[in-house]
Design a protein around this motif. Structure first.
Motif, PDB file in Angstrom:
ATOM      1  N   PRO A 199     -25.404 -25.947  -6.052  1.00 10.12           N
ATOM      2  CA  PRO A 199     -25.318 -26.850  -7.208  1.00 10.12           C
ATOM      3  C   PRO A 199     -24.767 -28.216  -6.786  1.00 10.12           C
ATOM      4  O   PRO A 199     -24.000 -28.327  -5.832  1.00 10.12           O
ATOM      5  CB  PRO A 199     -24.348 -26.123  -8.143  1.00 10.12           C
ATOM      6  N   THR A 200     -25.152 -29.211  -7.514  1.00 13.83           N
ATOM      7  CA  THR A 200     -24.661 -30.560  -7.241  1.00 13.83           C
ATOM      8  C   THR A 200     -23.503 -30.885  -8.166  1.00 13.83           C
ATOM      9  O   THR A 200     -23.298 -30.240  -9.195  1.00 13.83           O
ATOM     10  CB  THR A 200     -25.793 -31.584  -7.435  1.00 13.83           C
ATOM     11  N   GLY A 201     -22.757 -31.921  -7.790  1.00  7.86           N
ATOM     12  CA  GLY A 201     -21.640 -32.353  -8.609  1.00  7.86           C
ATOM     13  C   GLY A 201     -20.408 -31.499  -8.405  1.00  7.86           C
ATOM     14  O   GLY A 201     -20.345 -30.621  -7.541  1.00  7.86           O
ATOM     15  N   GLU A 202     -19.397 -31.763  -9.211  1.00  9.66           N
ATOM     16  CA  GLU A 202     -18.118 -31.045  -9.123  1.00  9.66           C
ATOM     17  C   GLU A 202     -18.294 -29.615  -9.640  1.00  9.66           C
ATOM     18  O   GLU A 202     -18.854 -29.391 -10.717  1.00  9.66           O
ATOM     19  CB  GLU A 202     -17.067 -31.768  -9.956  1.00  9.66           C
ATOM     20  N   VAL A 203     -17.813 -28.661  -8.851  1.00 11.74           N
ATOM     21  CA  VAL A 203     -17.893 -27.254  -9.249  1.00 11.74           C
ATOM     22  C   VAL A 203     -16.537 -26.595  -9.028  1.00 11.74           C
ATOM     23  O   VAL A 203     -15.730 -27.053  -8.213  1.00 11.74           O
ATOM     24  CB  VAL A 203     -18.970 -26.490  -8.438  1.00 11.74           C
ATOM     25  N   THR A 204     -16.300 -25.533  -9.777  1.00  7.69           N
ATOM     26  CA  THR A 204     -15.109 -24.700  -9.597  1.00  7.69           C
ATOM     27  C   THR A 204     -15.571 -23.288  -9.265  1.00  7.69           C
ATOM     28  O   THR A 204     -16.344 -22.697 -10.034  1.00  7.69           O
ATOM     29  CB  THR A 204     -14.237 -24.675 -10.856  1.00  7.69           C
ATOM     30  N   VAL A 205     -15.145 -22.773  -8.123  1.00  7.97           N
ATOM     31  CA  VAL A 205     -15.581 -21.452  -7.678  1.00  7.97           C
ATOM     32  C   VAL A 205     -14.410 -20.475  -7.752  1.00  7.97           C
ATOM     33  O   VAL A 205     -13.244 -20.852  -7.586  1.00  7.97           O
ATOM     34  CB  VAL A 205     -16.148 -21.497  -6.248  1.00  7.97           C
ATOM     35  N   THR A 206     -14.742 -19.240  -8.000  1.00  9.18           N
ATOM     36  CA  THR A 206     -13.742 -18.176  -8.063  1.00  9.18           C
ATOM     37  C   THR A 206     -14.265 -16.981  -7.287  1.00  9.18           C
ATOM     38  O   THR A 206     -15.421 -16.571  -7.465  1.00  9.18           O
ATOM     39  CB  THR A 206     -13.469 -17.757  -9.517  1.00  9.18           C
ATOM     40  N   GLY A 207     -13.419 -16.435  -6.423  1.00  6.23           N
ATOM     41  CA  GLY A 207     -13.847 -15.289  -5.635  1.00  6.23           C
ATOM     42  C   GLY A 207     -12.707 -14.717  -4.820  1.00  6.23           C
ATOM     43  O   GLY A 207     -11.554 -15.155  -4.928  1.00  6.23           O
ATOM     44  N   ALA A 208     -13.048 -13.726  -4.010  1.00  8.94           N
ATOM     45  CA  ALA A 208     -12.055 -13.035  -3.195  1.00  8.94           C
ATOM     46  C   ALA A 208     -11.791 -13.828  -1.919  1.00  8.94           C
ATOM     47  O   ALA A 208     -12.715 -14.216  -1.205  1.00  8.94           O
ATOM     48  CB  ALA A 208     -12.530 -11.632  -2.849  1.00  8.94           C
ATOM     49  N   LEU A 209     -10.520 -14.052  -1.636  1.00  2.56           N
ATOM     50  CA  LEU A 209     -10.119 -14.798  -0.455  1.00  2.56           C
ATOM     51  C   LEU A 209     -10.156 -13.877   0.765  1.00  2.56           C
ATOM     52  O   LEU A 209      -9.716 -12.729   0.712  1.00  2.56           O
ATOM     53  CB  LEU A 209      -8.710 -15.355  -0.646  1.00  2.56           C
TER      54      LEU A 209
END
Length: 269
Positions: free
Chosen positions: A126-136
């Motif tokens: 995706p383009t632009g600002e994104v917020t991702v969430t997942g397992a570190l």
């Protein structure tokens, strides 16, 4: 006798040493079993807990690996990670670097695709600002979880997800960690979090169990050889008491007589 003093001292030292080494290897195996159990429980718990900012979970260790993290940024360079299995099927990861406001880039596994690594099939980020969430996850090294060594891969691919492997492939400063998304991006299959390195019941763990058996076998072999030597010594002493063992003087006389016969009859007749 001095000979038996030496044998007994060796046995008294060898048996405790073998037992100690066997117990130590067994404790190593038990530690790995406990680490595997703890890591599995932590990974399961990490899926249920609320996501925390990435900065609160760094650096990644056994206590933070598998925890859910959230971070914002813009996607940049994309790479493929070939040779990754999921549910018994071969495929590859789609890895995209997320450039954060802090100036560093975080490797993000956006999902898994079956088959050979093909850039044409990997969805664009995706383009632009994104917020991702997942397992570190902690950085991988060759040998961890089936990760192969880097080398001989086409451009745009990497064997391991680590700052050491990616530093020459991307023009960013990198976090020494990566994230696998909770949900696969663009229809890809989400990659589940894995246990930290050296916490699974892998070949190294069962090597420790094998070494445990070997050391106890060595201890038993020392005891067996001691009894065997003792038995031979008792038999020799018994034969000597019955006169069945010639003494050294008799053996010397027989040797002299044989030499005299050879001198008198060189042809041996």
């Amino acid at each position: 006798t001095p000979r038996w003093w030496g044998i007994n001292v060796f046995v008294l030292l060898a048996i405790p040493f073998c037992v100690f080494m066997g117990s130590w290897q067994l404790s190593r195996f038990e530690d790995r079993v406990q680490d595997h159990r703890s890591a599995t429980e932590q990974t399961a718990a990490g899926r249920k807990e609320a996501a925390r900012p990435l900065s609160e979970l760094l650096p990644v260790d056994k206590s933070t690996s598998g925890r859910r993290a959230t971070v914002s940024g813009r996607y940049g360079k994309q790479l493929l990670v070939p040779g990754r299995e999921l549910d018994g099927h071969g495929g590859y990861y789609v890895l995209t670097l997320l450039r954060t406001d802090g100036g560093k880039a975080l490797p993000v596994v956006r999902g898994w695709l079956p088959g050979g690594a093909d850039p044409a099939k990997a969805p664009a980020p995706p383009t632009g600002e994104v917020t991702v969430t997942g397992a570190l996850q902690a950085s991988e090294t060759p040998g961890d979880n089936g990760v192969s060594a880097q080398g001989g891969l086409p451009a745009g691919q990497t064997a391991a997800i680590s700052s050491a492997s990616l530093v020459n492939l991307v023009p960013y400063r990198l976090y020494d960690a990566w994230i696998t998304l909770d949900r696969g991006d663009s229809g890809m299959t989400a990659v589940p979090a894995t246990a930290p390195a050296n916490t699974g019941l892998d070949l190294k763990a069962f090597q420790n169990l094998g070494y445990t058996g070997e050391w106890f076998v060595f201890a038993g072999f020392v005891v067996f050889m001691w009894f065997r030597l003792l038995r031979r010594e008792v038999e020799f002493q018994r034969d000597a008491a019955l006169g069945l063992v010639p003494d050294e003087a008799d053996e010397a006389d027989e040797a002299d007589e044989a030499d005299e016969e050879n001198i008198a009859s060189p042809s041996g007749v």
